[in-house]
Design a protein around this motif. Structure first.
Motif, PDB file in Angstrom:
ATOM      1  N   UNK A   1       8.583 -29.538  14.561  1.00 45.57           N
ATOM      2  CA  UNK A   1       9.346 -28.484  15.248  1.00 45.57           C
ATOM      3  C   UNK A   1       9.844 -28.975  16.595  1.00 45.57           C
ATOM      4  N   UNK A   2      11.000 -28.442  16.977  1.00 43.11           N
ATOM      5  CA  UNK A   2      11.583 -28.713  18.288  1.00 43.11           C
ATOM      6  C   UNK A   2      12.109 -27.391  18.846  1.00 43.11           C
ATOM      7  N   UNK A   3      12.008 -27.250  20.166  1.00 44.39           N
ATOM      8  CA  UNK A   3      12.571 -26.064  20.792  1.00 44.39           C
ATOM      9  C   UNK A   3      11.664 -25.476  21.843  1.00 44.39           C
ATOM     10  N   UNK A   4      11.862 -24.180  22.096  1.00 34.89           N
ATOM     11  CA  UNK A   4      11.151 -23.496  23.172  1.00 34.89           C
ATOM     12  C   UNK A   4      10.496 -22.233  22.640  1.00 34.89           C
ATOM     13  N   UNK A   5       9.253 -22.023  23.035  1.00 36.96           N
ATOM     14  CA  UNK A   5       8.536 -20.780  22.739  1.00 36.96           C
ATOM     15  C   UNK A   5       8.123 -20.188  24.081  1.00 36.96           C
ATOM     16  N   UNK A   6       8.491 -18.950  24.344  1.00 39.64           N
ATOM     17  CA  UNK A   6       8.252 -18.357  25.659  1.00 39.64           C
ATOM     18  C   UNK A   6       7.164 -17.290  25.619  1.00 39.64           C
ATOM     19  N   UNK A   7       6.563 -17.048  26.778  1.00 39.79           N
ATOM     20  CA  UNK A   7       5.576 -15.986  26.968  1.00 39.79           C
ATOM     21  C   UNK A   7       4.416 -16.089  25.977  1.00 39.79           C
ATOM     22  N   UNK A   8       3.919 -17.294  25.751  1.00 33.00           N
ATOM     23  CA  UNK A   8       2.846 -17.491  24.780  1.00 33.00           C
ATOM     24  C   UNK A   8       1.506 -17.159  25.423  1.00 33.00           C
ATOM     25  N   UNK A   9       0.743 -16.200  24.883  1.00 39.09           N
ATOM     26  CA  UNK A   9      -0.591 -15.920  25.429  1.00 39.09           C
ATOM     27  C   UNK A   9      -1.493 -17.138  25.262  1.00 39.09           C
ATOM     28  N   UNK A  10      -2.244 -17.469  26.285  1.00 38.28           N
ATOM     29  CA  UNK A  10      -3.118 -18.653  26.267  1.00 38.28           C
ATOM     30  C   UNK A  10      -2.330 -19.926  25.983  1.00 38.28           C
TER      31      UNK A  10
END
Length: 380
Positions: free
Chosen positions: A161-170
């Motif tokens: 996977x490539x990209x951005x994941x935002x507001x991830x808990x922990x």
């Protein structure tokens, strides 16, 4: 969910009393034991101290919760190494964790993370035992809120996977991140294993006891949890579980805020009398009790329905989301007011509970958001 006649037909209507609604002796014993453990290891001073530590939670308490209270395996089927209980027992755990303002990743790893990994085909869930044993920390992203830009591809050695994941808990400490990504065949749920190529950016959050981070992943190893045709249903189930889990935690928050405020009203004196003896204060305390009973009824009913059949609990979960979110925010605001000037200070515990209530509201939506979903479910 669109407002169609099919949706109305499938919408679950309230039943008098699902079997799982009646507390069992085992649940009461679980509540008492967990409350005693958290009273010893998760007082407000301890919570604030570990919130400022490196990981943001106590490894010692997390070990107690996993080894002694089995929070990671409680609602996992026995064939996967769990104890085989259900959502009603998880509701007990989450209520008590809300009461104690627990920093440990019970909500995000033991509940959401573990349940998300159970959607994986059995031959791809090699890391599930380590999550259930507490050796790996799993978390679930916001699952398609419109801010994530994640793409996955299948190479010779598996998915990446490539990209951005935002507001991830922990997100700053998680070993496994469950997220939704676009693929050439459609959208799927993946379990990502962030490594050296992953950049983690800690976010500034309202609630310091529950950290979040943005993840920028590059060529990140991933395991497909769902096929494209099953992605929407799996995502909806996880969203329902997240709303229900947060509602249970909010119920515990309201419970403890009422306890704190009643105790303060009985010891704080004005004009030679406890302020709790004044009629105006009595009425406001009674209103807090009503908020608690509404929240407790809504969350426990939804948990009982979910324990029997998750698909039949969607309406009850939406109601619990609306009622419990509103109750937690109102109870926290009222507790601040009834504690007078001291309630506005950072040093007082009520301030931390207010931040958790507002943080939960931001994470899962305010009461208006949940009421809009209720309207969709009943076709209004």
């Amino acid at each position: 969910m669109p407002s169609t006649s099919a949706s109305v037909t499938e919408a679950p209507w309230p039943r008098a009393e699902p079997a799982a609604l009646t507390p069992t002796p085992e649940q009461e014993q679980l509540r008492e034991t967990l409350r005693a453990l958290l009273a010893k290891h998760s007082g407000i001073d301890q919570v604030r101290a570990v919130a400022e530590s490196g990981t943001g939670y106590s490894d010692r308490l997390w070990t107690h919760l996993v080894d002694d209270m089995s929070v990671t395996t409680l609602a996992v089927p026995e064939e996967f190494g769990g104890l085989g209980y259900g959502t009603a027992e998880l509701a007990v755990v989450l209520e008590e964790c809300g009461r104690a303002l627990v920093c440990e990743p019970v909500l995000h790893s033991a509940v959401l993370g573990a349940q998300a990994l159970l959607t994986a085909p059995s031959d791809t869930a090699d890391f599930l035992p380590d999550v259930l044993a507490g050796r790996l920390l799993a978390t679930v992203s916001t699952l398609g809120t419109g801010t994530d830009e994640l793409h996955a591809r299948l190479d010779a050695d598996g998915w990446h996977a490539d990209g951005t994941i935002t507001h991830v808990p922990c997100g700053a400490t998680a070993d496994i991140v469950v997220a939704s990504a676009d693929t050439p065949d459609g959208r799927r749920l993946f379990a990502l294993r962030p490594g050296p190529t992953t950049e983690r950016r800690t976010r500034e959050v309202l609630d310091p006891t529950r950290r979040r981070a943005d993840l920028i992943v590059r060529d990140c190893p991933a395991v497909a949890l769902t096929a494209p045709e099953a992605n929407a249903a799996a995502t909806a189930r996880l969203h329902d579980l997240a709303v229900l889990a947060t509602a249970c935690e909010n119920t515990g928050i309201v419970d403890h805020l009422l306890e704190l405020t009643v105790g303060y009203a009985g010891t704080r004196h004005q004009f030679g009398r406890p302020i709790g003896s004044f009629q105006a204060v009595k009425h406001r305390l009674a209103d807090l009790l009503v908020l608690l009973e509404r929240a407790r009824s809504a969350s426990r009913y939804a948990a009982a329905l979910h324990a029997e059949d998750p698909g039949s609990a969607r309406l009850a979960i939406a109601v619990a989301g609306a009622v419990c979110t509103e109750a937690a925010v109102q109870a926290a605001s009222e507790a601040v007011q009834l504690h007078g000037g001291v309630g506005f200070t950072w040093e007082h515990p009520v301030h931390s509970y207010l931040r958790r209530a507002l943080g939960n509201e931001a994470a899962q939506g305010d009461s208006r958001t949940h009421r809009a979903r209720i309207a969709d479910l009943i076709g209004v």
